[in-house]
Design a protein around this motif. Structure first.
Motif, mmCIF file in Angstrom:
data_model
loop_
_atom_site.group_PDB
_atom_site.id
_atom_site.type_symbol
_atom_site.label_atom_id
_atom_site.label_comp_id
_atom_site.label_asym_id
_atom_site.label_seq_id
_atom_site.Cartn_x
_atom_site.Cartn_y
_atom_site.Cartn_z
ATOM 1 N N ASP A 151 -7.115 -10.213 2.061
ATOM 2 C CA ASP A 151 -8.312 -9.404 2.259
ATOM 3 C C ASP A 151 -8.651 -8.690 0.957
ATOM 4 N N LYS A 152 -9.942 -8.541 0.682
ATOM 5 C CA LYS A 152 -10.368 -7.710 -0.453
ATOM 6 C C LYS A 152 -10.682 -6.322 0.094
ATOM 7 N N TYR A 153 -9.833 -5.379 -0.243
ATOM 8 C CA TYR A 153 -9.979 -4.015 0.252
ATOM 9 C C TYR A 153 -10.933 -3.217 -0.630
ATOM 10 N N ASP A 154 -11.652 -2.312 -0.009
ATOM 11 C CA ASP A 154 -12.598 -1.470 -0.745
ATOM 12 C C ASP A 154 -11.917 -0.150 -1.079
ATOM 13 N N GLY A 155 -10.938 -0.230 -1.992
ATOM 14 C CA GLY A 155 -10.208 0.969 -2.371
ATOM 15 C C GLY A 155 -10.238 1.179 -3.860
ATOM 16 N N MET A 156 -9.146 1.694 -4.402
ATOM 17 C CA MET A 156 -9.062 1.999 -5.831
ATOM 18 C C MET A 156 -7.907 1.197 -6.425
ATOM 19 N N ARG A 157 -8.209 0.273 -7.302
ATOM 20 C CA ARG A 157 -7.194 -0.566 -7.941
ATOM 21 C C ARG A 157 -6.250 0.335 -8.747
ATOM 22 N N ALA A 158 -4.971 0.076 -8.650
ATOM 23 C CA ALA A 158 -4.011 0.952 -9.335
ATOM 24 C C ALA A 158 -2.698 0.225 -9.598
ATOM 25 N N GLN A 159 -1.975 0.739 -10.591
ATOM 26 C CA GLN A 159 -0.597 0.325 -10.881
ATOM 27 C C GLN A 159 0.307 1.501 -10.581
ATOM 28 N N VAL A 160 1.462 1.223 -10.007
ATOM 29 C CA VAL A 160 2.474 2.259 -9.788
ATOM 30 C C VAL A 160 3.712 1.909 -10.603
ATOM 31 N N HIS A 161 4.122 2.841 -11.472
ATOM 32 C CA HIS A 161 5.344 2.700 -12.265
ATOM 33 C C HIS A 161 6.378 3.686 -11.703
ATOM 34 N N CYS A 162 7.561 3.213 -11.379
ATOM 35 C CA CYS A 162 8.553 4.095 -10.762
ATOM 36 C C CYS A 162 9.949 3.492 -10.878
ATOM 37 N N GLY A 163 10.962 4.319 -10.530
ATOM 38 C CA GLY A 163 12.327 3.832 -10.440
ATOM 39 C C GLY A 163 13.060 3.706 -11.750
ATOM 40 N N SER A 178 16.689 5.808 -6.273
ATOM 41 C CA SER A 178 17.840 6.071 -5.402
ATOM 42 C C SER A 178 18.075 4.932 -4.414
ATOM 43 N N ALA A 179 17.026 4.128 -4.157
ATOM 44 C CA ALA A 179 17.178 2.979 -3.256
ATOM 45 C C ALA A 179 17.711 1.747 -3.980
ATOM 46 N N GLY A 180 17.895 1.881 -5.295
ATOM 47 C CA GLY A 180 18.467 0.779 -6.070
ATOM 48 C C GLY A 180 17.533 -0.373 -6.318
ATOM 49 N N LYS A 215 12.770 -3.991 0.902
ATOM 50 C CA LYS A 215 13.873 -3.087 0.574
ATOM 51 C C LYS A 215 13.423 -1.632 0.527
ATOM 52 N N LEU A 216 12.137 -1.416 0.164
ATOM 53 C CA LEU A 216 11.662 -0.054 -0.095
ATOM 54 C C LEU A 216 10.807 0.549 1.007
ATOM 55 N N VAL A 217 10.344 -0.251 1.947
ATOM 56 C CA VAL A 217 9.335 0.233 2.883
ATOM 57 C C VAL A 217 9.799 1.461 3.670
ATOM 58 N N GLU A 218 11.083 1.546 3.977
ATOM 59 C CA GLU A 218 11.590 2.705 4.709
ATOM 60 C C GLU A 218 11.880 3.879 3.787
ATOM 61 N N THR A 219 11.965 3.610 2.501
ATOM 62 C CA THR A 219 12.276 4.659 1.526
ATOM 63 C C THR A 219 11.019 5.349 1.025
ATOM 64 N N GLU A 269 4.253 15.043 9.920
ATOM 65 C CA GLU A 269 4.765 13.717 10.250
ATOM 66 C C GLU A 269 4.979 12.894 8.981
ATOM 67 N N VAL A 270 6.158 12.284 8.850
ATOM 68 C CA VAL A 270 6.483 11.466 7.679
ATOM 69 C C VAL A 270 6.051 10.031 7.956
ATOM 70 N N VAL A 271 5.281 9.450 7.019
ATOM 71 C CA VAL A 271 4.727 8.116 7.232
ATOM 72 C C VAL A 271 5.052 7.208 6.050
ATOM 73 N N GLU A 272 4.965 5.905 6.303
ATOM 74 C CA GLU A 272 5.179 4.916 5.244
ATOM 75 C C GLU A 272 3.963 4.895 4.319
ATOM 76 N N ARG A 273 4.236 4.848 3.008
ATOM 77 C CA ARG A 273 3.139 4.861 2.036
ATOM 78 C C ARG A 273 3.006 3.534 1.291
ATOM 79 N N LEU A 274 4.031 2.698 1.342
ATOM 80 C CA LEU A 274 3.976 1.396 0.663
ATOM 81 C C LEU A 274 3.752 0.303 1.692
ATOM 82 N N MET A 275 2.707 -0.480 1.489
ATOM 83 C CA MET A 275 2.408 -1.592 2.380
ATOM 84 C C MET A 275 2.262 -2.869 1.566
#
Length: 605
Positions: free
Chosen positions: A256-268, A302-304, A382-386, A411-417
């Motif tokens: 799907d082409k989502y109508d959001g904001m294209r981004a890169q995430v650098h982490c870990g 921390s999730a390795g 590996k990361l979805v629950e973290t 409420e704590v929610v998942e942020r990575l999909m």
């Protein structure tokens, strides 16, 4: 030591040179000369950096913090010109550097002696200056020592736009020519370390292959080419003519082409385990606008699973329906320096990952998409629950706890999909998937060749996007604004309106793309002759010129009198055949707005 005069003189020469190879040769000669004069200094690197139009390396997070107002004030102080004179000069050129040259021309100065190192020192001092007055004083100091030509390009450099037809890619080629090394090695080093100046030093020292990847600087984004029909997409992938493409076999991933904001995430990163950086498509650091994502991705190390670089889309997300919110909703959060707990609650966000650029110390860009996708799925699993964070946080505790949150927070929610993806094999399959994506209130579909490598900053045929435009609107121009750069002195940005029930004209948007240079010149001359009110940079004009405009979607907005705003409007044609009495109405805009499957949900107040 190399003088800034040499940068200014070369820049002025290149501004009038159309030939790409001649530009490359001139830059290469200048870099080589700077290196030969002082091989142990950073002059050659600074020369290359300044020719590319940036005061600091891309990996360097420092900023000059010198906007147009500060630079204009310093220019007025040094030149002795009036506000009226500066406005007239800027209006003529559409460029503060060129205006500065005009205002300072004829001023007596000592022989040019400003070195590249002195300019670099002034820039470094500006980046750490605590007050506007100190930064302004530093700018004045540079301008007072500069010749008019040097001042022109100092101002351009501080603004970050040299306007000489030289992109970083051309400077990279010039470095390769100057040092006698393969351009691919130069580009690879620049991509890994995001430091053009350092790449010059490596090129001459023969250490380009020792460059190593650093996180926390944005890589270029791979871009998609638009197609209008499933058959056109199938033709591009299969090589079959469009009339036969309907039956052609292709092998591409569809999302799907989502109508959001294209981004890169650098982490870990192991050395900075909780650091997270989020970069937009134009390479801006937007991390502070999305603290909920920063909190979630702070636990990747921390999730390795780190270090990693994800490519994807930031979406406003409705957790009840499991669907993306319209961009009009997400847009309310973009650019905010402080995102309150209430904003987090009103517009929850997720990161929808669709590519993996870096993982486990390995840059993955040269791997085929099929392999990158497999690795992405493994990392996300590996990361979805973290990668979770609260919908809201008790802001009274945030200062003491930083990125940590307590059980009593929201409420704590998942942020990575993970963006759903599947292989498609035919135009018919693409057409069906497009209809399903629109039914989910998404923009359309993305198609990516299964064997494609990731090409940063490139818009090729390996990735394609299919999103059909809404109905067009016929509008009338009510105002025009002077453009910039090559459109300086030309009325090229047009505000336009639709008709209200009572006959009055209500603005609904502004567009500056879609017309040829010849059409813009004709439009500008016409606007000059039909000006009702001259406000300097903007003119209201007689509402007689009708345009047909296309757009991505329509949003409700208080910015325009119509109550609506067109997103990404572009001019399709000038409707000389249509009288103003036949332009579209606010009711028609409302009708198109209501037809959108992805319009925001409206609630009664």
């Amino acid at each position: 030591m190399a003088l800034f005069r040499e940068v200014a003189e070369l820049a002025e020469k290149l501004a009038g040179e159309a030939g790409r190879l001649k530009k490359r040769a001139a830059i290469a000669e200048a870099i080589s000369s700077a290196h030969a004069e002082a091989s142990e200094s950073e002059d050659a690197g600074l020369f290359a950096l300044y020719m590319s139009g940036t005061p600091f390396a891309e990996a360097d997070s420092r900023k000059l913090n010198a906007g147009g107002a500060l630079l204009s004030k310093a220019l007025l102080a040094v030149s002795g010109a009036s506000d009226i004179q500066l406005t007239a000069a800027y209006k003529q050129y559409g460029d503060l550097g060129a205006a500065g040259f005009d205002l300072l021309n004829g001023r007596t100065v000592a022989e040019a002696s400003l070195t590249l190192a002195e300019v670099a020192d002034a820039f470094a001092a500006m980046a750490v200056a605590r007050t506007t007055a100190v930064r302004g004083g530093l700018v004045e100091g540079l301008l007072r020592r500069a010749t008019p030509l040097e001042a022109k390009y100092l101002l351009k450099l501080m603004i970050g736009d040299m306007r000489i037809g030289v992109k970083q890619s051309l400077v990279e080629e010039a470095i390769a020519v100057a040092a006698g090394v393969p351009v691919g090695e130069v580009r690879n080093a620049v991509m890994l370390e995001a430091d053009l100046s350092a790449a010059v030093q490596r090129a001459f020292a023969g250490t380009l292959q020792e460059a190593r990847m650093r996180l926390f600087h944005p890589l270029g984004f791979m871009l998609a080419s638009p197609v209008d029909t499933p058959e056109e997409a199938a033709e591009r992938f299969s090589g079959e003519p469009e009339e036969e493409a309907e039956k052609a076999h292709i092998e591409a991933f569809l999302e799907d082409k989502y109508d959001g904001m294209r981004a890169q995430v650098h982490c870990g990163d192991g050395e900075q385990p909780e650091r997270v950086a989020i970069y937009s498509r134009n390479k801006e650091d937007v991390t502070e606008s999305f603290p909920d994502l920063e909190e979630a991705f702070a636990h990747v190390a921390s999730a390795g699973a780190g270090p990693v670089i994800f490519d994807g889309e930031i979406l406003g997300w409705d957790y009840e329906t499991g669907r993306a919110l319209p961009f009009a909703v997400l847009g309310q959060r973009i650019g905010r320096k402080r995102v309150s707990s209430e904003w987090r609650r009103q517009v929850p966000v997720v990161f929808m990952a669709f590519d993996l650029m870096y993982a486990n110390g390995e840059l993955l860009l040269e791997l085929p998409l099929r392999e990158r996708r497999n690795r992405l799925e493994a990392v996300v699993e590996k990361l979805v629950e973290t990668t979770r964070s609260p919908i809201f946080i008790d802001e009274r505790k945030k200062g003491a706890q930083g990125l940590m949150f307590a059980e009593e927070d929201g409420e704590v929610v998942e942020r990575l999909m993970l963006s759903p993806s599947r292989l498609v094999e035919s135009a018919e399959d693409i057409d069906r998937a497009y209809a399903e994506a629109r039914a989910r209130a998404n923009e359309g579909v993305m198609l990516k060749a299964a064997e494609s490598v990731y090409q940063p900053g490139r818009r090729g045929l390996a990735w394609m996007k299919l999103k059909r435009e809404l109905a067009t609107l016929d509008v009338v121009v009510t105002g025009a604004e002077f453009g910039h750069g090559k459109r300086a002195g030309i009325l090229s940005d047009y505000t336009f309106a639709v008709r209200a029930p009572g006959g009055e004209l209500l603005n609904v948007g502004k567009a500056y793309s879609g017309l040829t240079d010849a059409e813009i010149a004709e439009m500008s001359a016409w606007m000059m002759e039909h000006t009702l009110e001259d406000r300097g940079f903007f003119r209201t004009v007689e509402p007689l010129m009708v345009l047909e405009v296309a757009f991505n979607n329509i949003m409700r907005s208080g910015r325009h009198a119509s109550g609506f705003a067109l997103r990404f409007p572009r001019i399709l044609r000038i409707r000389t055949d249509k009288p103003v009495s036949e332009i579209d109405t606010v009711e028609r805009v409302e009708e198109v707005y209501q037809s959108q499957v992805d319009k925001p949900v409206e609630t009664e107040m």
